[in-house]
Motif scaffolding. Structure first.
Motif, short mmCIF file in Angstrom:
data_model
loop_
_atom_site.label_atom_id
_atom_site.label_comp_id
_atom_site.label_asym_id
_atom_site.label_seq_id
_atom_site.Cartn_x
_atom_site.Cartn_y
_atom_site.Cartn_z
N UNK A 65 41.42 46.90 36.29
CA UNK A 65 40.86 45.83 35.46
C UNK A 65 40.34 46.45 34.18
N UNK A 66 40.76 45.91 33.06
CA UNK A 66 40.30 46.40 31.77
C UNK A 66 39.55 45.32 31.02
N UNK A 90 51.27 49.62 40.06
CA UNK A 90 49.89 49.22 39.84
C UNK A 90 49.82 47.76 39.39
N UNK A 91 48.69 47.13 39.68
CA UNK A 91 48.38 45.81 39.15
C UNK A 91 47.36 46.04 38.04
N UNK A 92 47.68 45.57 36.83
CA UNK A 92 46.79 45.75 35.68
C UNK A 92 46.46 44.38 35.10
N UNK A 93 45.16 44.07 35.03
CA UNK A 93 44.69 42.80 34.50
C UNK A 93 43.65 43.05 33.42
N UNK A 94 43.61 42.21 32.41
CA UNK A 94 42.63 42.35 31.34
C UNK A 94 41.68 41.18 31.28
N UNK A 95 40.64 41.31 30.46
CA UNK A 95 39.63 40.27 30.35
C UNK A 95 38.60 40.35 31.45
N UNK A 99 33.30 38.08 38.32
CA UNK A 99 34.06 37.42 39.39
C UNK A 99 35.43 38.05 39.62
N UNK A 100 36.10 38.48 38.56
CA UNK A 100 37.40 39.15 38.73
C UNK A 100 37.23 40.44 39.52
N UNK A 101 36.25 41.23 39.15
CA UNK A 101 36.03 42.52 39.83
C UNK A 101 35.65 42.31 41.29
N UNK A 102 34.77 41.37 41.55
CA UNK A 102 34.35 41.10 42.93
C UNK A 102 35.52 40.64 43.78
N UNK A 103 36.30 39.71 43.27
CA UNK A 103 37.45 39.22 44.03
C UNK A 103 38.49 40.30 44.24
N UNK A 118 46.91 35.92 41.55
CA UNK A 118 46.65 34.49 41.40
C UNK A 118 45.17 34.17 41.60
N UNK A 119 44.60 34.67 42.68
CA UNK A 119 43.19 34.38 42.99
C UNK A 119 42.23 35.01 41.99
N UNK A 120 42.48 36.24 41.61
CA UNK A 120 41.57 36.93 40.69
C UNK A 120 41.59 36.27 39.31
N UNK A 121 42.76 35.95 38.80
CA UNK A 121 42.82 35.30 37.49
C UNK A 121 42.20 33.91 37.53
N UNK A 122 42.42 33.18 38.62
CA UNK A 122 41.82 31.85 38.75
C UNK A 122 40.30 31.94 38.80
N UNK A 123 39.77 32.85 39.62
CA UNK A 123 38.33 33.00 39.74
C UNK A 123 37.69 33.46 38.43
N UNK A 124 38.37 34.37 37.73
CA UNK A 124 37.86 34.83 36.44
C UNK A 124 37.76 33.70 35.43
N UNK A 125 38.78 32.85 35.40
CA UNK A 125 38.78 31.72 34.46
C UNK A 125 37.80 30.64 34.90
N UNK A 126 37.72 30.37 36.20
CA UNK A 126 36.83 29.33 36.71
C UNK A 126 35.37 29.66 36.42
#
Length: 143
Positions: A65-66, A90-95, A99-103, A118-126
Motif C-alpha cells: 500500500x502506497x 504482488x498486489x500494489x494499491x495507492x491512496x 481502513x485500507x491498511x486494516x482490511x 475489491x474489499x480493500x478498495x471499497x472499504x478505503x472509499x467508504x
C-alpha cells in the motif's frame, strides 16, 4: 507467508503501522513500513527498500500500500519489485488510508487476491465521509 508493506512520504507509513498494532496484535510482525525521508535520495530509499525485501525473504506474498500512486516512494518500490521479479505476483494499491491498511492486514491470509482488492478498495472509499452533527428533536426526548 504474506506481508503487508506500507510505503509513504515521511513517517506516515511508520505511524500507520503503529496504529495498526493496536488492532491486529501479534500479526503486526507481518507488516513492514518504510517512508522516503526528507532530504533522502531515491537511491538511498531504494537501498533501504531492498533491505526490507530481504527481511521478508523469497517466496513471500506481498501486499503493498502506497500513499500516492505516482509518488517517488511507491514508484521506486515498484522499480525494485520489478527488478527482483516480484511485481507480477504482488498486489500494489495507492491512496493508502487506515481502513485500507486494516482490511489488508486482516484479509491478506484468508482472501483471494481479487477478493482482497475489491474489499480493500471499497472499504478505503467508504471511509471517506464528512463528519456531520445531527441534532435530536424535542420529540426524540419524549419517548
Amino acid at each position: 507467508m504474506s506481508y503487508l508493506i506500507l510505503i509513504s512520504h515521511g513517517q506516515f507509513a511508520e505511524g500507520l503501522k503503529d496504529a495498526l498494532g493496536m488492532f491486529i496484535g501479534d500479526d503486526i510482525k507481518t507488516v513492514k513500513a518504510i517512508g522516503l525521508q526528507s532530504g533522502e535520495s531515491t537511491d538511498q530509499f531504494q537501498n533501504r527498500f531492498k533491505a526490507l525485501l530481504s527481511e521478508v525473504g523469497k517466496g513471500a506474498e506481498l501486499f503493498v500500500l502506497g500513499d500516492i500512486i505516482g509518488g517517488s516512494p511507491l514508484t521506486t518500490a515498484i522499480d525494485v519489485l520489478n527488478q527482483e521479479n516480484l511485481l507480477e505476483s504482488a498486489v500494489v494499491l495507492g491512496g493508502m488510508n487506515f481502513p485500507m491498511a486494516l482490511n489488508t492486514a486482516i484479509l491478506k491470509d484468508n482472501a483471494t487476491k481479487e477478493e482482497l482488492i475489491t474489499n480493500v478498495l471499497r472499504e478505503g472509499a467508504t471511509a471517506l465521509k464528512q463528519f456531520e452533527i445531527t441534532r435530536e428533536t424535542e420529540d426524540d426526548d419524549e419517548i
